[in-house]
Structures are given as C-alpha cells and as structure tokens.
Design an enzyme around this catalytic site. Sequence first.
Site, mmCIF file in Angstrom:
data_model
loop_
_atom_site.group_PDB
_atom_site.id
_atom_site.type_symbol
_atom_site.label_atom_id
_atom_site.label_comp_id
_atom_site.label_asym_id
_atom_site.label_seq_id
_atom_site.Cartn_x
_atom_site.Cartn_y
_atom_site.Cartn_z
ATOM 1 N N HIS A 56 1.048 -1.198 -0.001
ATOM 2 C CA HIS A 56 -0.096 -0.058 -0.097
ATOM 3 C C HIS A 56 0.892 1.203 0.160
ATOM 4 O O HIS A 56 0.430 2.302 0.381
ATOM 5 C CB HIS A 56 -0.815 0.088 1.196
ATOM 6 C CG HIS A 56 -1.675 -1.228 1.561
ATOM 7 N ND1 HIS A 56 -2.743 -1.788 0.351
ATOM 8 C CD2 HIS A 56 -1.868 -2.064 2.410
ATOM 9 C CE1 HIS A 56 -3.295 -2.813 0.875
ATOM 10 N NE2 HIS A 56 -2.729 -3.168 1.903
ATOM 11 N N HIS A 218 -7.372 -4.240 -0.879
ATOM 12 C CA HIS A 218 -6.888 -5.632 -1.310
ATOM 13 C C HIS A 218 -7.276 -6.283 -2.493
ATOM 14 O O HIS A 218 -7.076 -7.545 -2.685
ATOM 15 C CB HIS A 218 -6.929 -6.600 -0.024
ATOM 16 C CG HIS A 218 -6.500 -6.074 1.136
ATOM 17 N ND1 HIS A 218 -7.096 -5.094 2.192
ATOM 18 C CD2 HIS A 218 -5.070 -5.974 1.817
ATOM 19 C CE1 HIS A 218 -6.326 -4.742 3.188
ATOM 20 N NE2 HIS A 218 -5.118 -5.305 2.935
#
Length: 330
Positions: A56, A218
């Site tokens: 991320h 995700h």
Amino acid sequence: MKMLINVPETVVADALRGMAAAHPELTVDVDNRVVVRRDAPVEGKVALVSGGGSGHEPLHGGFVGPGMLSAACPGEVFTSPVPDQMLRAAAAVDSGAGVLFVVKNYTGDVLNFDMAAELAEDEGIRIAKVLVDDDVAVTDSLYTAGRRGTGATLFVEKIAGAAADEGQPLERVEATGRQVNENSRSFGVALSACSTPAKGSRTFDLPDGELELGVGIHGEPGRERRPMMTSGEIAEFAVDAILDDMSPRNPVLVLVNGMGATPLLELYGFNAEVQRVLTARGVAVARTLVGNYVTSLDMAGASVTLCQVDGELLRLWDAPVRTAGLRWGI
C-alpha cells in the site's frame, strides 16, 4: 506478470533496504521489519505507531517522520504485521508520554495491535488506539467486521501526528484521531485487478470493459460491477456514495488517491470531476491532495476520501510535515 523484483520471498526486505539507503533520516530495521524516526524517542512527545500489510506504499513507512508517524511496522504483502513488531516499535519510540496505535479496520491488524497493546502495557507503556473505518462501499468484507480502513488513515496520521508534535497529551491526540476518523468517508473504484509477487498474476478477474465500484485496497469485492464509465460518471457515483453517508456542514479535505497504476494525468482529470460534483452538491473544499498515497500494488483505479474539518483540524492539517511520502512547510 513482469515485476521489478528478485524473488517474491524477499520483496519486502529488499524494499526496506532500499528505503534505508534513500532515507538516512529513518532507522530501518530490515530483519525485524520496523521503520522508526531516527530522532525517536522525542522527549515529552506522544508517539504514533501504525502498520499493515505491504503493498500500500507509501502507507505506512512512507509516513514516518516529523509531523506524522513515529514508527511503522510493515507486514508481508497484504498480510498484517505481528505483535512483536508492534511492541518493538512502541518500545523504540515511547518517551514516557504514551503511544497511539493507528489501526486500519482489518481483522488481522485489529487482533495483532490489540495483542501488542496488552504486551506494551505489561512493559509500562501507555497505549491508546484509533480504529480507522471510513470506507462506505460495504459494511463487511472478506477481511473485516464492519467498514474497511482506507484513505482516512492518511488524514488520521497527519492530523493526529501534528497534535502529537505540538506536545498535546495522549488523551487529546487520541480524541483528535478519533474525530478525524468519524468525520471521514471513502469510496474506491478499480479499473483493473492488482497482482501480488507471490501469485505472479491478477488476484481477481475483472473483464476488459468493466470496473469494480467500491473495491477494497486488497481487491475485496465492492458494491457492483458495471461497464466502463467516464471519469465524470465515476466521480458522481463515488461522491454521491460518500454524501449519502455524511452531510458536511463544514468544508472538507479532499483526497483523490491513486491505487498504484493510474497516472497523475488521469488522477488530476478525475479530481476536476470530483471538484465539479462537490460544487454542484454545495460542499465547500478546504484543501485537496492528489496522488498515490494508499495504494494496492499495481491496481488501476482511484479512491475519494472526504474529511469534514473545523478550524482546529485544518490548522493541524496545514502544520509542517516531513516524511518520505508527504512533506510541506519544512
């Protein structure tokens, strides 16, 4: 899939070694997976610690530094860090003023940070926690009970980090972080799936000509799939989904965030549409941030986060910050 890596097993360690070489202002413990401000602990200052699965970036390691986090714990790709990492980070940055854990609402992160808090308190470290759960797309998902934590994590870390740097006490820094989270809502859109190093291919199937509305960071499913829409249509859908859940009375901070593979040319064009929709809906904008900040590896797409701010929260947002991923005023 072509990736700029050696082998999947060393992706996170290799990235941490590269971060250490590029940022001597950080102490990067590659073996134990902890990134710390080199000047930590800062006497009399509440420390902020966050973390989560890698993939991320720049969240969270890229937000370690003056004005934001004191330390971050990167897990494996899309995998929570373990309590020992969090305990090691808390011990490294605690000055006696306490430590605030900033936790995205994913089951693994929540459980491990809770366990780390118990271990830290056993060692005499005062711990407070802010749970970030800003995603309005879905109530529960593959990895969460309740809403997912996404773009508002940046707002919490920046604003609470500024409060901590001013020397505010732990209870006040915690209350500020909670207020930011309560004032924030997000919605994400995927134009393509991401690919993890371990799998070496796309993590889910998103046919050509379709997009996923409300995707998680995700790749978790969102609200629905539709044929490809224009930037303006996507902005209207995302902003309206957020405004269905909040009615800002004050101006808002706007984060137009890339998911990793969307170029700035497209993100700025998308921001123009987001601003158009906000104006049409009568929402005043205080500040806007555009770029890749809370990503999902190589996913194409974007998310929108709004945070309603008063004068104090805006002052803390504007306060100086110096990290690898965010900096101004210094």
